[in-house]
Design an enzyme around this catalytic site. Sequence first.
Site, PDB file in Angstrom:
ATOM      1  N   ARG A  47      22.037  -3.302  -5.427  1.00  0.00           N
ATOM      2  CA  ARG A  47      21.375  -2.125  -4.837  1.00  0.00           C
ATOM      3  C   ARG A  47      20.536  -1.382  -5.871  1.00  0.00           C
ATOM      4  O   ARG A  47      19.594  -0.669  -5.536  1.00  0.00           O
ATOM      5  CB  ARG A  47      22.402  -1.197  -4.168  1.00  0.00           C
ATOM      6  CG  ARG A  47      21.784   0.077  -3.609  1.00  0.00           C
ATOM      7  CD  ARG A  47      22.589   0.759  -2.502  1.00  0.00           C
ATOM      8  NE  ARG A  47      24.014   0.699  -2.687  1.00  0.00           N
ATOM      9  CZ  ARG A  47      24.694   1.410  -3.598  1.00  0.00           C
ATOM     10  NH1 ARG A  47      24.059   2.237  -4.398  1.00  0.00           N
ATOM     11  NH2 ARG A  47      25.995   1.295  -3.688  1.00  0.00           N
ATOM     12  N   TYR A  99       0.143   6.555  10.915  1.00  0.00           N
ATOM     13  CA  TYR A  99       0.974   5.513  11.518  1.00  0.00           C
ATOM     14  C   TYR A  99       2.118   6.162  12.306  1.00  0.00           C
ATOM     15  O   TYR A  99       2.803   7.060  11.810  1.00  0.00           O
ATOM     16  CB  TYR A  99       1.529   4.580  10.428  1.00  0.00           C
ATOM     17  CG  TYR A  99       2.457   3.531  10.977  1.00  0.00           C
ATOM     18  CD1 TYR A  99       1.948   2.435  11.683  1.00  0.00           C
ATOM     19  CD2 TYR A  99       3.826   3.644  10.836  1.00  0.00           C
ATOM     20  CE1 TYR A  99       2.799   1.488  12.219  1.00  0.00           C
ATOM     21  CE2 TYR A  99       4.684   2.692  11.374  1.00  0.00           C
ATOM     22  CZ  TYR A  99       4.162   1.619  12.063  1.00  0.00           C
ATOM     23  OH  TYR A  99       5.010   0.677  12.587  1.00  0.00           O
ATOM     24  N   ASP A 171      -1.816   4.759   2.396  1.00  0.00           N
ATOM     25  CA  ASP A 171      -1.262   3.617   3.116  1.00  0.00           C
ATOM     26  C   ASP A 171      -2.380   2.569   3.171  1.00  0.00           C
ATOM     27  O   ASP A 171      -3.350   2.707   3.917  1.00  0.00           O
ATOM     28  CB  ASP A 171      -0.819   4.052   4.518  1.00  0.00           C
ATOM     29  CG  ASP A 171      -0.106   2.934   5.279  1.00  0.00           C
ATOM     30  OD1 ASP A 171      -0.331   1.751   4.945  1.00  0.00           O
ATOM     31  OD2 ASP A 171       0.667   3.246   6.200  1.00  0.00           O
ATOM     32  N   LYS A 196       3.188  -7.030   6.890  1.00  0.00           N
ATOM     33  CA  LYS A 196       1.909  -7.384   7.485  1.00  0.00           C
ATOM     34  C   LYS A 196       1.205  -8.454   6.638  1.00  0.00           C
ATOM     35  O   LYS A 196       1.653  -9.571   6.604  1.00  0.00           O
ATOM     36  CB  LYS A 196       1.068  -6.115   7.667  1.00  0.00           C
ATOM     37  CG  LYS A 196       1.860  -4.934   8.282  1.00  0.00           C
ATOM     38  CD  LYS A 196       2.307  -5.168   9.708  1.00  0.00           C
ATOM     39  CE  LYS A 196       3.325  -4.155  10.221  1.00  0.00           C
ATOM     40  NZ  LYS A 196       2.945  -2.754  10.143  1.00  0.00           N
TER      41      LYS A 196
HETATM   42  C1  LIG Z   1       3.586  -1.495  10.144  1.00  0.00           C
HETATM   43  C2  LIG Z   1       3.027  -0.347   9.415  1.00  0.00           C
HETATM   44  C3  LIG Z   1       3.856   0.551   8.753  1.00  0.00           C
HETATM   45  C4  LIG Z   1       5.372   0.460   8.794  1.00  0.00           C
HETATM   46  O1  LIG Z   1       5.841  -0.700   8.195  1.00  0.00           O
HETATM   47  P1  LIG Z   1       7.234  -1.416   8.616  1.00  0.00           P
HETATM   48  O2  LIG Z   1       7.320  -2.568   7.684  1.00  0.00           O
HETATM   49  O3  LIG Z   1       7.111  -1.799  10.060  1.00  0.00           O
HETATM   50  O4  LIG Z   1       8.320  -0.409   8.413  1.00  0.00           O
HETATM   51  C5  LIG Z   1       3.259   1.592   8.041  1.00  0.00           C
HETATM   52  N1  LIG Z   1       1.910   1.743   8.003  1.00  0.00           N
HETATM   53  C6  LIG Z   1       1.081   0.900   8.660  1.00  0.00           C
HETATM   54  C7  LIG Z   1      -0.385   1.125   8.588  1.00  0.00           C
HETATM   55  C8  LIG Z   1       1.611  -0.172   9.383  1.00  0.00           C
HETATM   56  O5  LIG Z   1       0.784  -0.991  10.029  1.00  0.00           O
END
Ligand SMILES: *Cc1c(COP(=O)(O)O)cnc(C)c1O
Length: 374
Positions: A47, A99, A171, A196
Amino acid sequence: MRFETLAVHAGHASDPATGAVAPPLHLSTTFARDVAGVPLGGHTYIRESNPTQSQLEAALAPLEGGEAALVFASGMAAGIALLQSLPPGSHVLLPDDVYYGFRVAGQELFPAWGLHAEAVAMDDLAAVAAALRPETRLVWIESPSNPLLKVVDVAAVARLARAAGAVSVVDNTFATPLLQRPLTLGADVVLHSTTKYFGGHSDVQGGALIFARREALAERVDHLRHITGGVASPFNSWLVLRGLRTLACRMAVQSANALAVARALEGHPAVARTFYPGLEKHPGHAIAARQMTGGFGAIISIQVSGGEEAAVRAVGRAALFTRATSLGGVESLIEHRASSEGPASRTPRDLIRLSIGLEHPDDLIADLAQALDR
Ligand SMILES: *Cc1c(COP(=O)(O)O)cnc(C)c1O
């Protein structure tokens, strides 16, 4: 070194113990110490840190041009760890189309943590300047944004945040560091949902924070992750590490495919509006062209002329696109975004979001044409 080279080689060396060229996957939860009690390999308990997770972090930091990276179980876990590292009483500026998960966190969770969220149009610099307060500690940027593909001037907002004594976080999930490197534009932290494009194959969840400087903020978040436990598992770290080696070529092709699809959609009679920053008509195109290099990403949103019913019908008729939420995989996805987001959604009801994959764009355009016709 150029990005394509870094993507293949960053944080990578053949395993000194075995000569293995592919990275080892270390599943051990605990790590041995020498007779004096000093950890033999620098790790003590999973952890706190583990070798596969550390190897992913060593690869990610140079890809964004940062000094330190921390990876997490998900993109949300990464963002929440950053937010929870703020002192109570902090004011946080969130984009008005942030988001979905972070908007829900701002509404439902921030109050209990003593944080105050304020939504602002981040593409309006005067609005950002007016919203900054002495107790503003964090300014959140998402560019291009989800799902409206709004473009924020990262350098200008980061400058405003710094002048007000606040940290800026970008982000960068939609752009990836192939197309946009926010730390070089003056931002302090980059966030990724590695679920992603970094993973790239719709088979792993993860998140990452990359810090411009290895200083107090990075250390606070590292400590918070150790205590709260939102770490990436070794196997998930290994899959993201595998994915990022091909990020540059996947993203380049997906982004080029998206531009071709967006141009075709722009002229389609059933499409009222096409949101894609690569289109000259997009209000953020000039800024996107300045702060992004090599493409505009692979997400497109459209508003259809027939309203919500027509949008849902078109999604239902798609044959090559898979009806599913999420994005960034090799396969193209289509979704009626407001339905995916749920009750707190502010997304227009007639909006369809597309994640463009690695298929040939002509096949994708033909599928959308048959789905939108009639
Ligand atoms: C999917 C996404 C998130 C969140 O990510 P997770 O891995 O699903 O927790 C945050 N910001 C954007 C732009 C996203 O597309």
